[in-house]
Design a protein around this motif. Structure first.
Motif, mmCIF file in Angstrom:
data_model
loop_
_atom_site.group_PDB
_atom_site.id
_atom_site.type_symbol
_atom_site.label_atom_id
_atom_site.label_comp_id
_atom_site.label_asym_id
_atom_site.label_seq_id
_atom_site.Cartn_x
_atom_site.Cartn_y
_atom_site.Cartn_z
ATOM 1 N N LYS A 67 0.871 -1.259 0.009
ATOM 2 C CA LYS A 67 0.089 0.024 -0.021
ATOM 3 C C LYS A 67 0.802 1.218 0.096
ATOM 4 C CE LYS A 67 -3.828 -2.241 2.328
ATOM 5 N NZ LYS A 67 -4.942 -2.111 3.424
ATOM 6 N N PRO A 68 0.414 2.336 -0.744
ATOM 7 C CA PRO A 68 1.168 3.600 -0.694
ATOM 8 C C PRO A 68 1.469 4.213 0.351
ATOM 9 C CG PRO A 68 -0.914 4.089 -1.462
ATOM 10 C CD PRO A 68 -0.794 2.502 -1.183
ATOM 11 N N GLN A 69 2.710 5.063 0.601
ATOM 12 C CA GLN A 69 2.799 5.762 1.767
ATOM 13 C C GLN A 69 1.916 7.057 1.513
ATOM 14 O OE1 GLN A 69 4.763 5.259 4.457
ATOM 15 N NE2 GLN A 69 4.602 7.396 5.193
ATOM 16 N N ASN A 70 1.147 7.455 2.694
ATOM 17 C CA ASN A 70 0.816 8.860 2.444
ATOM 18 C C ASN A 70 0.660 9.470 3.679
ATOM 19 O OD1 ASN A 70 -1.826 8.381 3.728
ATOM 20 N ND2 ASN A 70 -2.063 6.852 2.306
ATOM 21 N N PRO A 71 0.375 10.864 4.034
ATOM 22 C CA PRO A 71 0.440 11.567 5.060
ATOM 23 C C PRO A 71 -0.494 10.870 6.222
ATOM 24 C CG PRO A 71 0.328 13.038 3.273
ATOM 25 C CD PRO A 71 0.007 11.786 2.744
ATOM 26 N N MET A 72 -1.435 9.864 6.067
ATOM 27 C CA MET A 72 -2.230 9.626 6.987
ATOM 28 C C MET A 72 -1.901 8.043 7.479
ATOM 29 S SD MET A 72 -4.204 12.045 7.470
ATOM 30 C CE MET A 72 -5.348 11.286 8.429
ATOM 31 N N ARG A 109 7.659 4.237 -0.337
ATOM 32 C CA ARG A 109 7.468 3.847 0.961
ATOM 33 C C ARG A 109 8.127 4.568 2.065
ATOM 34 N NH1 ARG A 109 4.287 0.088 2.407
ATOM 35 N NH2 ARG A 109 4.916 -1.607 1.341
ATOM 36 N N TYR A 110 9.156 5.028 1.934
ATOM 37 C CA TYR A 110 9.719 5.892 3.214
ATOM 38 C C TYR A 110 9.935 7.488 2.892
ATOM 39 C CZ TYR A 110 10.755 0.889 3.917
ATOM 40 O OH TYR A 110 10.626 -0.431 3.976
ATOM 41 N N ALA A 111 9.660 7.769 1.713
ATOM 42 C CA ALA A 111 9.826 9.249 1.753
ATOM 43 C C ALA A 111 8.384 9.692 1.977
ATOM 44 C CB ALA A 111 10.157 9.822 0.180
ATOM 45 N N THR A 112 8.261 10.845 2.754
ATOM 46 C CA THR A 112 7.016 11.417 3.188
ATOM 47 C C THR A 112 6.108 11.886 2.242
ATOM 48 O OG1 THR A 112 8.095 13.714 3.512
ATOM 49 C CG2 THR A 112 8.215 12.096 5.390
ATOM 50 N N ASP A 113 6.463 12.365 0.922
ATOM 51 C CA ASP A 113 5.506 12.710 0.144
ATOM 52 C C ASP A 113 5.501 12.047 -1.387
ATOM 53 O OD1 ASP A 113 8.038 13.439 -0.809
ATOM 54 O OD2 ASP A 113 7.593 15.382 -1.684
ATOM 55 N N GLY A 114 5.749 10.713 -1.272
ATOM 56 C CA GLY A 114 5.867 10.068 -2.623
ATOM 57 C C GLY A 114 4.380 9.998 -2.998
ATOM 58 N N TRP A 115 3.508 9.530 -2.387
ATOM 59 C CA TRP A 115 1.946 9.568 -2.627
ATOM 60 C C TRP A 115 1.562 10.997 -3.038
ATOM 61 C CZ3 TRP A 115 -1.225 5.928 -4.008
ATOM 62 C CH2 TRP A 115 -2.606 6.121 -4.263
ATOM 63 N N VAL A 117 2.960 13.162 -4.482
ATOM 64 C CA VAL A 117 3.423 13.330 -6.065
ATOM 65 C C VAL A 117 2.480 12.965 -7.002
ATOM 66 C CG1 VAL A 117 5.288 12.882 -7.838
ATOM 67 C CG2 VAL A 117 5.958 13.864 -5.240
ATOM 68 N N LEU A 118 2.149 11.398 -6.792
ATOM 69 C CA LEU A 118 1.133 10.811 -7.521
ATOM 70 C C LEU A 118 -0.046 11.572 -7.554
ATOM 71 C CD1 LEU A 118 3.143 8.347 -7.635
ATOM 72 C CD2 LEU A 118 1.054 6.972 -7.254
ATOM 73 N N ASP A 119 -0.842 12.020 -6.286
ATOM 74 C CA ASP A 119 -1.929 12.819 -6.210
ATOM 75 C C ASP A 119 -2.002 14.285 -7.178
ATOM 76 O OD1 ASP A 119 -4.559 13.023 -5.446
ATOM 77 O OD2 ASP A 119 -3.608 14.465 -3.876
ATOM 78 N N ALA A 120 -0.793 14.583 -7.122
ATOM 79 C CA ALA A 120 -0.633 16.173 -7.895
ATOM 80 C C ALA A 120 -0.488 15.796 -9.266
ATOM 81 C CB ALA A 120 0.818 16.755 -7.366
ATOM 82 N N ALA A 121 0.111 14.603 -9.607
ATOM 83 C CA ALA A 121 -0.048 14.386 -11.082
ATOM 84 C C ALA A 121 -1.214 13.692 -11.552
ATOM 85 C CB ALA A 121 1.129 13.258 -11.447
ATOM 86 N N GLY A 122 -2.261 13.371 -10.954
ATOM 87 C CA GLY A 122 -3.648 12.945 -11.163
ATOM 88 C C GLY A 122 -3.364 11.519 -11.602
ATOM 89 N N ALA A 123 -2.617 10.683 -10.699
ATOM 90 C CA ALA A 123 -2.180 9.481 -11.127
ATOM 91 C C ALA A 123 -2.426 8.493 -9.952
ATOM 92 C CB ALA A 123 -0.457 9.296 -11.259
ATOM 93 N N THR A 124 -3.190 8.747 -9.071
ATOM 94 C CA THR A 124 -3.589 7.924 -7.965
ATOM 95 C C THR A 124 -4.676 6.843 -8.452
ATOM 96 O OG1 THR A 124 -5.173 9.615 -6.908
ATOM 97 C CG2 THR A 124 -2.984 9.457 -6.139
ATOM 98 N N ASP A 125 -5.785 7.402 -8.972
ATOM 99 C CA ASP A 125 -6.740 6.461 -9.824
ATOM 100 C C ASP A 125 -6.394 5.102 -10.488
ATOM 101 O OD1 ASP A 125 -8.638 8.250 -8.438
ATOM 102 O OD2 ASP A 125 -9.164 8.832 -10.417
ATOM 103 N N GLY A 126 -5.317 5.276 -11.169
ATOM 104 C CA GLY A 126 -4.565 4.217 -11.827
ATOM 105 C C GLY A 126 -3.703 3.386 -10.977
ATOM 106 N N TYR A 127 -3.389 3.657 -9.653
ATOM 107 C CA TYR A 127 -2.695 2.736 -8.897
ATOM 108 C C TYR A 127 -3.323 1.403 -8.527
ATOM 109 C CZ TYR A 127 0.322 1.265 -4.950
ATOM 110 O OH TYR A 127 1.087 0.572 -4.387
#
Length: 230
Positions: free
Chosen positions: A10-15, A157-163, A165-175
Motif C-alpha cells: 500500500k502506498p505511503q501517504n501522510p495519513m 514507501r519511506y519518503a514522506t511525500d511519494g503519494w 506526488v502521484l496525487d498532484a499528477a492525477g495518477a492515484t486512480d490508476g494505482y
C-alpha cells in the motif's frame, strides 16, 4: 536457498502508518550491458549520496520526492522527451528488473537481497534462457527508451511525500496496489497512461525464480504510453 516472496503493498501517504522495512534489493548484471547511442537520463542520478549509506540504488528514500519529480519534468521538457515515472521501492525486485531492461541489460542477473539489518544475505541468480541472442533486442529497447523518455524514480514507501506526488499528477486512480507503478505524464506533469504489466511480463515460477519482460511487447506498450502523453 531462502526465497524472497513479493507481496501486495500500500502506498505511503501522510495519513498512513509507516510500515517496517521488508527487504533491501539490488539488481546487478553480470553479463554484457548494452550502451544506447545516447544514455538514458535517469533522475535521481546514481549513486544516491547521503541516503542509507549508499544502499539506496534507484529510489531516494531520504529526501522529498516533489523536487525530484519537478526536476525530471523540467529535464524532459528541455530534451523534448516524455516523462516516464517508476513509482516503487528499493526492496521491490520488479522495480529493479524494469530499470535493468530499459537500460539494455540481459542474459544473466543476480539479485542480492537482505534483511534491513543486513544480518542475513541471499543471492538469487536468474538466467534469461532466450531462444536466440538477446543482445540485439536489448540494444533496440535501450535505444528506444533513451531517445524518447526521461525516467524518474519516485519512492513509494519511506519518503514522506511519494503519494502526494502521484496525487498532484492525477495518477492515484490508476494505482492498483502493486509495484512498480509505471506511467507517463504530459508536458504539464499530468497522468497520461500506465503500463499494463500483464501484457509484457515474463514469469517463471521455478527454482531459478525468473522475472523479466518480453522486449518487443514492452517497446509496444511504452510506445502506446508515449503517444498518450503527446
Amino acid at each position: 536457498m531462502k526465497r524472497f516472496r513479493e507481496s501486495d503493498v500500500k502506498p505511503q501517504n501522510p495519513m498512513s502508518v509507516a510500515l517496517p522495512r521488508l527487504v533491501t534489493v539490488t539488481l546487478m548484471l553480470t553479463a554484457s550491458v548494452v550502451v544506447a547511442a545516447e544514455p538514458l537520463t535517469t533522475i535521481p542520478q546514481t549513486p544516491i549520496h547521503g541516503c542509507r549509506g549508499g544502499k539506496a540504488k534507484l529510489y531516494d528514500e531520504c529526501h522529498a520526492q516533489a523536487p525530484i519529480f519537478d526536476k525530471a519534468l523540467r529535464t524532459a521538457r528541455e530534451q523534448g522527451k516524455v516523462l516516464l515515472v517508476s513509482y516503487g521501492a528499493e526492496w521491490c525486485i520488479w522495480c529493479h528488473v524494469f530499470d535493468a531492461y530499459v537500460k539494455g541489460e540481459h542474459s544473466r542477473f543476480i539479485h542480492p537481497y537482505s534483511d534491513e539489518e543486513d544480518k542475513e544475505r541471499y543471492n538469487a541468480t536468474i538466467h534469461e534462457r532466450a531462444e536466440s541472442d538477446p543482445s540485439g533486442p536489448a540494444a533496440d529497447l535501450a535505444a528506444f527508451v533513451a531517445q524518447n523518455f526521461v525516467l524518474v524514480h519516485i519512492d513509494s514507501r519511506y519518503a514522506t511525500d511519494g503519494w502526494d506526488v502521484l496525487d498532484a499528477a492525477g495518477a492515484t486512480d490508476g494505482y492498483g496496489n502493486w509495484l512498480p507503478y509505471i506511467f507517463t505524464t504530459d508536458a504539464e506533469g499530468q497522468f497520461a497512461a500506465a503500463l499494463v504489466s500483464e501484457r509484457v511480463e515474463i514469469r517463471r515460477d521455478t527454482d531459478d525464480w525468473f522475472r523479466g519482460y518480453d522486449r518487443d511487447r514492452l517497446t509496444a506498450e511504452l510506445s502506446r504510453m508515449k503517444e498518450a502523453a503527446q
